[in-house]
Design an enzyme around this catalytic site. Structure first.
Site, PDB file in Angstrom:
ATOM      1  N   HIS A 250      24.668  25.788 -38.197  1.00  0.00           N
ATOM      2  CA  HIS A 250      23.511  25.176 -38.871  1.00  0.00           C
ATOM      3  C   HIS A 250      23.085  23.867 -38.209  1.00  0.00           C
ATOM      4  CE1 HIS A 250      20.844  24.062 -42.240  1.00  0.00           C
ATOM      5  NE2 HIS A 250      21.170  22.840 -41.869  1.00  0.00           N
TER       6      HIS A 250
ATOM      7  N   HIS B 158      15.125  28.095 -36.044  1.00  0.00           N
ATOM      8  CA  HIS B 158      14.876  29.516 -35.804  1.00  0.00           C
ATOM      9  C   HIS B 158      13.706  29.661 -34.844  1.00  0.00           C
ATOM     10  CE1 HIS B 158      12.722  28.186 -39.386  1.00  0.00           C
ATOM     11  NE2 HIS B 158      11.760  29.027 -39.062  1.00  0.00           N
TER      12      HIS B 158
ATOM     13  N   ASN C 243       8.498  26.345 -35.270  1.00  0.00           N
ATOM     14  CA  ASN C 243       7.802  25.381 -36.110  1.00  0.00           C
ATOM     15  C   ASN C 243       8.759  24.237 -36.422  1.00  0.00           C
ATOM     16  OD1 ASN C 243       5.475  27.012 -36.286  1.00  0.00           O
ATOM     17  ND2 ASN C 243       6.448  28.253 -37.879  1.00  0.00           N
TER      18      ASN C 243
HETATM   19  P1  AMP Z   1       9.111  28.569 -40.674  1.00  0.00           P
HETATM   20  O1  AMP Z   1       7.870  28.478 -41.514  1.00  0.00           O
HETATM   21  O2  AMP Z   1       8.906  28.455 -39.210  1.00  0.00           O
HETATM   22  O3  AMP Z   1      10.198  27.634 -41.202  1.00  0.00           O
HETATM   23  O4  AMP Z   1       9.621  30.065 -40.846  1.00  0.00           O
HETATM   24  C1  AMP Z   1      10.358  30.514 -41.928  1.00  0.00           C
HETATM   25  C2  AMP Z   1      10.122  31.989 -42.007  1.00  0.00           C
HETATM   26  O5  AMP Z   1      11.125  32.554 -42.837  1.00  0.00           O
HETATM   27  C3  AMP Z   1       8.769  32.388 -42.622  1.00  0.00           C
HETATM   28  O6  AMP Z   1       8.005  33.107 -41.652  1.00  0.00           O
HETATM   29  C4  AMP Z   1       9.156  33.249 -43.814  1.00  0.00           C
HETATM   30  O7  AMP Z   1       8.294  34.349 -43.999  1.00  0.00           O
HETATM   31  C5  AMP Z   1      10.568  33.669 -43.472  1.00  0.00           C
HETATM   32  N1  AMP Z   1      11.442  33.996 -44.582  1.00  0.00           N
HETATM   33  C6  AMP Z   1      11.572  33.329 -45.749  1.00  0.00           C
HETATM   34  N2  AMP Z   1      12.505  33.912 -46.521  1.00  0.00           N
HETATM   35  C7  AMP Z   1      12.971  34.981 -45.821  1.00  0.00           C
HETATM   36  C8  AMP Z   1      13.947  35.988 -46.071  1.00  0.00           C
HETATM   37  N3  AMP Z   1      14.656  36.025 -47.219  1.00  0.00           N
HETATM   38  N4  AMP Z   1      14.157  36.935 -45.126  1.00  0.00           N
HETATM   39  C9  AMP Z   1      13.435  36.921 -43.979  1.00  0.00           C
HETATM   40  N5  AMP Z   1      12.527  35.992 -43.674  1.00  0.00           N
HETATM   41  C10 AMP Z   1      12.294  35.037 -44.577  1.00  0.00           C
HETATM   42 ZN    ZN Z   2      21.574  26.836 -42.349  1.00  0.00          ZN
END
Ligand code: AMP
Ligand code: ZN
Length: 112
Positions: free
Chosen positions: A45, A98, A85
């Site tokens: 993390h 990520h 992002n």
């Molecule tokens: P960010 O906005 O770059 O932080 O990306 C976070 C991403 O996580 C978004 O595109 C969400 O759609 C995705 N997300 C949120 N919850 C989940 C989940 N439980 N499983 C898969 N993707 C998720």
């Molecule tokens: Zn984490």
């Protein structure tokens, strides 16, 4: 720690896994913005690139995993986009680093 992606990594929250190795997990985004929308996350993390000091190996591991997945799925033929992002202006919503792998359609530039 109350981190959504750590919970996906430890299995307490389910996900649609597409790739896993010792250091990296990849799963389909729950709200895809392209036909292929996969999130690559280091198993260790840290919130962002800015907080990756001492964890640089994890950054390399993530990009190696993406490279392997792209090759396996032959995504390099048509092309793809990688997105990280960060922070408020970057609209980061999950504070566990990520990389979004986006593919399967034509993208435009500059991004909105
Ligand atoms: P960010 O906005 O770059 O932080 O990306 C976070 C991403 O996580 C978004 O595109 C969400 O759609 C995705 N997300 C949120 N919850 C989940 C989940 N439980 N499983 C898969 N993707 C998720
Ligand atoms: Zn984490």
């Amino acid at each position: 720690m109350d981190c959504l992606f750590c919970k996906i990594i430890d299995g307490s929250i389910p996900s649609d896994l597409v790739y896993e190795d010792e250091n990296v997990l990849a799963f389909r985004d729950i709200n895809p913005t392209s036909p292929i929308h996969i999130l690559f996350v280091p198993k260790v993390h840290f919130a962002s690139l800015s907080e990756s000091h001492g964890k640089e190996d994890a950054l390399l591991d993530v990009f190696k995993a993406i490279r392997a997945y792209v090759a396996k799925e032959e995504l390099d033929k048509a092309g793809y986009r990688l997105v990280i992002n960060a922070g408020e202006h970057g609209q980061q919503t999950v504070d566990h680093l990520h990389v979004h792998l986006l593919a399967g359609r034509q993208f435009t530039w500059p991004a909105g």
